[in-house]
Design a protein around this motif. Structure first.
Motif, PDB file in Angstrom:
ATOM      1  N   ALA A 142       4.152 -57.251  -3.185  1.00 19.32           N
ATOM      2  CA  ALA A 142       3.883 -55.948  -2.561  1.00 19.32           C
ATOM      3  C   ALA A 142       5.213 -55.328  -2.140  1.00 19.32           C
ATOM      4  O   ALA A 142       6.088 -56.019  -1.611  1.00 19.32           O
ATOM      5  CB  ALA A 142       2.983 -56.140  -1.343  1.00 19.32           C
ATOM      6  N   ASP A 143       5.389 -54.017  -2.385  1.00 17.79           N
ATOM      7  CA  ASP A 143       6.591 -53.349  -1.878  1.00 17.79           C
ATOM      8  C   ASP A 143       6.306 -52.841  -0.453  1.00 17.79           C
ATOM      9  O   ASP A 143       5.252 -53.132   0.111  1.00 17.79           O
ATOM     10  CB  ASP A 143       7.065 -52.233  -2.830  1.00 17.79           C
ATOM     11  N   ALA A 144       7.244 -52.105   0.124  1.00  9.58           N
ATOM     12  CA  ALA A 144       7.106 -51.691   1.525  1.00  9.58           C
ATOM     13  C   ALA A 144       5.845 -50.848   1.759  1.00  9.58           C
ATOM     14  O   ALA A 144       5.313 -50.818   2.867  1.00  9.58           O
ATOM     15  CB  ALA A 144       8.348 -50.918   1.945  1.00  9.58           C
ATOM     16  N   SER A 160       0.704 -61.286 -15.532  1.00 12.22           N
ATOM     17  CA  SER A 160       0.872 -60.972 -14.112  1.00 12.22           C
ATOM     18  C   SER A 160      -0.255 -60.057 -13.644  1.00 12.22           C
ATOM     19  O   SER A 160      -0.850 -59.317 -14.437  1.00 12.22           O
ATOM     20  CB  SER A 160       2.194 -60.232 -13.883  1.00 12.22           C
ATOM     21  N   THR A 161      -0.505 -60.091 -12.325  1.00 10.22           N
ATOM     22  CA  THR A 161      -1.490 -59.166 -11.755  1.00 10.22           C
ATOM     23  C   THR A 161      -0.833 -57.804 -11.600  1.00 10.22           C
ATOM     24  O   THR A 161       0.120 -57.648 -10.837  1.00 10.22           O
ATOM     25  CB  THR A 161      -1.958 -59.700 -10.386  1.00 10.22           C
ATOM     26  N   VAL A 162      -1.313 -56.823 -12.370  1.00  7.54           N
ATOM     27  CA  VAL A 162      -0.706 -55.484 -12.334  1.00  7.54           C
ATOM     28  C   VAL A 162      -1.791 -54.436 -12.114  1.00  7.54           C
ATOM     29  O   VAL A 162      -2.921 -54.583 -12.595  1.00  7.54           O
ATOM     30  CB  VAL A 162       0.075 -55.180 -13.645  1.00  7.54           C
ATOM     31  N   PRO A 163      -1.489 -53.379 -11.372  1.00  5.27           N
ATOM     32  CA  PRO A 163      -2.499 -52.363 -11.061  1.00  5.27           C
ATOM     33  C   PRO A 163      -3.058 -51.695 -12.320  1.00  5.27           C
ATOM     34  O   PRO A 163      -2.341 -51.548 -13.322  1.00  5.27           O
ATOM     35  CB  PRO A 163      -1.732 -51.332 -10.228  1.00  5.27           C
ATOM     36  N   PRO A 164      -4.350 -51.310 -12.254  1.00  4.40           N
ATOM     37  CA  PRO A 164      -4.970 -50.620 -13.387  1.00  4.40           C
ATOM     38  C   PRO A 164      -4.107 -49.451 -13.857  1.00  4.40           C
ATOM     39  O   PRO A 164      -3.681 -48.634 -13.037  1.00  4.40           O
ATOM     40  CB  PRO A 164      -6.302 -50.122 -12.806  1.00  4.40           C
ATOM     41  N   GLY A 165      -3.856 -49.393 -15.128  1.00  6.77           N
ATOM     42  CA  GLY A 165      -3.038 -48.324 -15.698  1.00  6.77           C
ATOM     43  C   GLY A 165      -1.641 -48.800 -16.071  1.00  6.77           C
ATOM     44  O   GLY A 165      -0.927 -48.138 -16.826  1.00  6.77           O
ATOM     45  N   GLY A 218      -5.016 -66.343   2.967  1.00  8.17           N
ATOM     46  CA  GLY A 218      -3.557 -66.247   2.850  1.00  8.17           C
ATOM     47  C   GLY A 218      -3.135 -66.431   1.418  1.00  8.17           C
ATOM     48  O   GLY A 218      -3.924 -66.244   0.493  1.00  8.17           O
ATOM     49  N   GLY A 219      -1.878 -66.801   1.238  1.00 12.91           N
ATOM     50  CA  GLY A 219      -1.366 -67.058  -0.105  1.00 12.91           C
ATOM     51  C   GLY A 219      -0.667 -65.852  -0.684  1.00 12.91           C
ATOM     52  O   GLY A 219      -0.527 -64.807  -0.043  1.00 12.91           O
ATOM     53  N   SER A 220      -0.252 -66.009  -1.921  1.00 15.77           N
ATOM     54  CA  SER A 220       0.554 -64.958  -2.534  1.00 15.77           C
ATOM     55  C   SER A 220      -0.307 -63.915  -3.226  1.00 15.77           C
ATOM     56  O   SER A 220       0.217 -62.971  -3.811  1.00 15.77           O
ATOM     57  CB  SER A 220       1.511 -65.589  -3.553  1.00 15.77           C
ATOM     58  N   CYS A 221      -1.649 -64.076  -3.187  1.00 12.32           N
ATOM     59  CA  CYS A 221      -2.484 -63.185  -4.010  1.00 12.32           C
ATOM     60  C   CYS A 221      -3.390 -62.265  -3.204  1.00 12.32           C
ATOM     61  O   CYS A 221      -3.265 -61.043  -3.287  1.00 12.32           O
ATOM     62  CB  CYS A 221      -3.303 -64.016  -4.978  1.00 12.32           C
ATOM     63  N   SER A 243       0.512 -67.487   5.171  1.00  8.42           N
ATOM     64  CA  SER A 243      -0.407 -68.520   5.645  1.00  8.42           C
ATOM     65  C   SER A 243      -0.966 -68.171   7.022  1.00  8.42           C
ATOM     66  O   SER A 243      -0.201 -67.864   7.941  1.00  8.42           O
ATOM     67  CB  SER A 243       0.323 -69.858   5.725  1.00  8.42           C
ATOM     68  N   PRO A 244      -2.300 -68.224   7.189  1.00  2.80           N
ATOM     69  CA  PRO A 244      -2.850 -67.996   8.527  1.00  2.80           C
ATOM     70  C   PRO A 244      -2.310 -69.018   9.523  1.00  2.80           C
ATOM     71  O   PRO A 244      -2.099 -68.689  10.688  1.00  2.80           O
ATOM     72  CB  PRO A 244      -4.359 -68.166   8.343  1.00  2.80           C
ATOM     73  N   ALA A 245      -2.067 -70.255   9.067  1.00  3.64           N
ATOM     74  CA  ALA A 245      -1.577 -71.308   9.975  1.00  3.64           C
ATOM     75  C   ALA A 245      -0.234 -70.913  10.594  1.00  3.64           C
ATOM     76  O   ALA A 245      -0.031 -71.028  11.809  1.00  3.64           O
ATOM     77  CB  ALA A 245      -1.439 -72.625   9.213  1.00  3.64           C
ATOM     78  N   THR A 246       0.683 -70.424   9.773  1.00  2.00           N
ATOM     79  CA  THR A 246       2.017 -70.077  10.304  1.00  2.00           C
ATOM     80  C   THR A 246       1.938 -68.800  11.138  1.00  2.00           C
ATOM     81  O   THR A 246       2.631 -68.658  12.137  1.00  2.00           O
ATOM     82  CB  THR A 246       3.056 -69.911   9.178  1.00  2.00           C
TER      83      THR A 246
END
Ligand code: UGA
Length: 422
Positions: free
Chosen positions: A88-90, A120-125, A254-257, A327-330
């Protein structure tokens, strides 16, 4: 087939090892020279169940090689899998700079009939835009959107036994070429256009995030009205229209996705003139869930965390991985530290900057006022709870994963607070 995989992250490594296992010759392109060197030395740079033996086997058959140069990796390739990060960007939108750079780099290097496969997961379009980009650069390389559905921790199993394969192509011939890789799997293949394929990935992750956030909300409500969420969700999940999966209450996703994909889909919607209020509410409720757990710990510590010690079991965003991204834990640990608590953590695989890690679950509870369980590692269910009680200063266990049996915990002389259990 000759296949190149660009990007040796967890998706790229699992895809490369899996394709080699299926009998293809795979060249893996990776920009980080240390990672290439470690792979060449026989090491596996990430912790992923089943990946080491799969890579070892691929090395043994000589069907996998590692390259710093992408143009070298794609030489003679029929298919080029792009497994690059899209963080994700800013603004919350997916940052496509890695993927654009590699497409530009490869546009005129690959053979005209080579198929570039966007994993890779890329936005529609995105694939439509990349297609135009290739044409503008004078390349006749072909392009297919083929999203991955691998879960960290079970990625190898997910690669070899997927629920479905999704292939979004401009030409049926290209869709067939990619689908043929999985012909022996006997699973449904959805062939569609690239934008719909991209949408399937975001829709799946966002739906799953919404579903488990709904389960968390039901747990919070069950707690308030005196219902037992375990029984509630068993009863709900037995409806075949609903099903039992992804309904376990926890400290949030959590996680990167999920965090990045839900944010990105909201931005995709906003750019298209649609206010995705439902998904916005999911993200808000998910953050509230972390804060709720922190408040539970604070209450368990007597209403003030200043000078209190919290033993924390788990740092990874879920069991089976060393990944602490989002991570929710951190996040909860930092909320507790900000309120003056000393946090002593133990995780079998993960560590996190700024959070004190100890050598064992028992060390983590030494002198602790409260024990918080934030990641559902199965080994936490076998710890001697009598010894936990002896080592703790306080008596309270906050189980944010409903991992332990409340009666067993109480039987050991400890107080138990789970999620949605009275
Ligand atoms: C997720 C998707 O499940 C994969 O299909 C997808 O390919 C991947 O994202 C991706 O986009 O690359 P992953 O991030 O590895 O995979 O994690 P999940 O196993 O889906 O778990 C996500 C979060 O939900 C974790 O924090 C987990 O603890 C939480 N969760 C999951 C619950 O709290 N309760 C549940 O019942 C299930």
């Amino acid at each position: 087939m000759n296949i190149a995989v660009i990007g040796a992250g967890y998706v790229g490594l699992v895809t490369a090892a899996g394709l080699a296992h299926l009998g293809h010759t795979v060249k893996l392109g990776e920009a980080n020279p240390d990672r290439v060197a470690s792979l060449e030395a026989g090491e596996v740079p990430i912790f992923e169940v089943g990946l080491a033996p799969l890579l070892e086997a691929a090395r043994g058959t000589g069907r996998i090689s590692f390259h710093i140069s992408n143009p070298t990796a794609v030489k003679d390739a029929d298919l080029v899998f792009l497994c690059l990060p899209t963080p994700a960007d800013a603004t919350g939108r997916a940052d496509l700079s890695f993927i654009r750079r590699v497409v530009d780099e490869l546009a005129l290097v690959v053979e005209p009939e080579t198929i570039l496969v966007v994993k890779s997961t890329v936005p529609p379009g995105t694939t439509v835009a990349l297609h135009k980009r290739l044409a503008d650069l004078g390349s006749s390389a072909r392009l297919v959107a083929h999203p991955e559905f691998l879960r960290e921790g079970t990625a190898v199993e997910d690669f070899l036994q997927p629920d479905r394969i999704v292939v979004g192509a401009f030409e049926t011939l290209d869709a067939d070429a990619v689908s043929a890789l999985y012909a022996d799997f006997g699973v449904p293949v959805v062939q569609t256009d690239p934008t719909s394929a991209e949408m399937i990935k975001y829709a799946s992750n966002s739906y799953l995030a919404a579903r488990l956030t709904f389960a968390n909300a039901l747990a919070n409500l069950s707690e308030a009205v005196g219902a037992d969420i375990v029984d509630v969700l068993e009863g709900v999940g037995l409806d075949h229209r609903i099903g039992p999966h992804f309904l376990k209450p926890g400290p949030g996703y959590g996680g990167s996705c999920f965090p990045k994909d839900t944010l990105a889909l909201i931005e995709v919607a906003a750019d298209a003139g649609y206010d995705f209020r439902l998904l916005r509410a999911v993200i808000e409720a998910d953050e509230e869930q972390r804060q709720r757990i922190a408040t539970k710990v604070k209450n368990a510590a007597g209403g003030d965390l200043n000078g209190r010690t919290v033993g924390l079991w788990g740092l990874a965003f879920k069991a089976g991985t060393d990944d602490v991204r989002e991570s929710p834990a951190t996040r909860i640990a930092r909320l507790l530290i900000d309120q003056g608590a000393r946090v002593q953590a133990f995780d079998p695989e993960a560590s996190a900057p700024g959070i004190l890690s100890t050598g064992s679950p028992l060390e983590a509870v030494d002198g602790a006022d409260v024990l918080l369980i934030a990641t559902e590692w199965p080994e936490f269910t076998t710890i001697d709870l009598g010894e936990v009680r002896n080592r703790m200063r306080g008596r309270t266990v906050v189980d944010a994963r409903n991992l332990l049996d409340p009666a067993t915990v109480r039987g050991a002389g400890l107080e138990y607070f789970g999620l949605g259990r009275s």
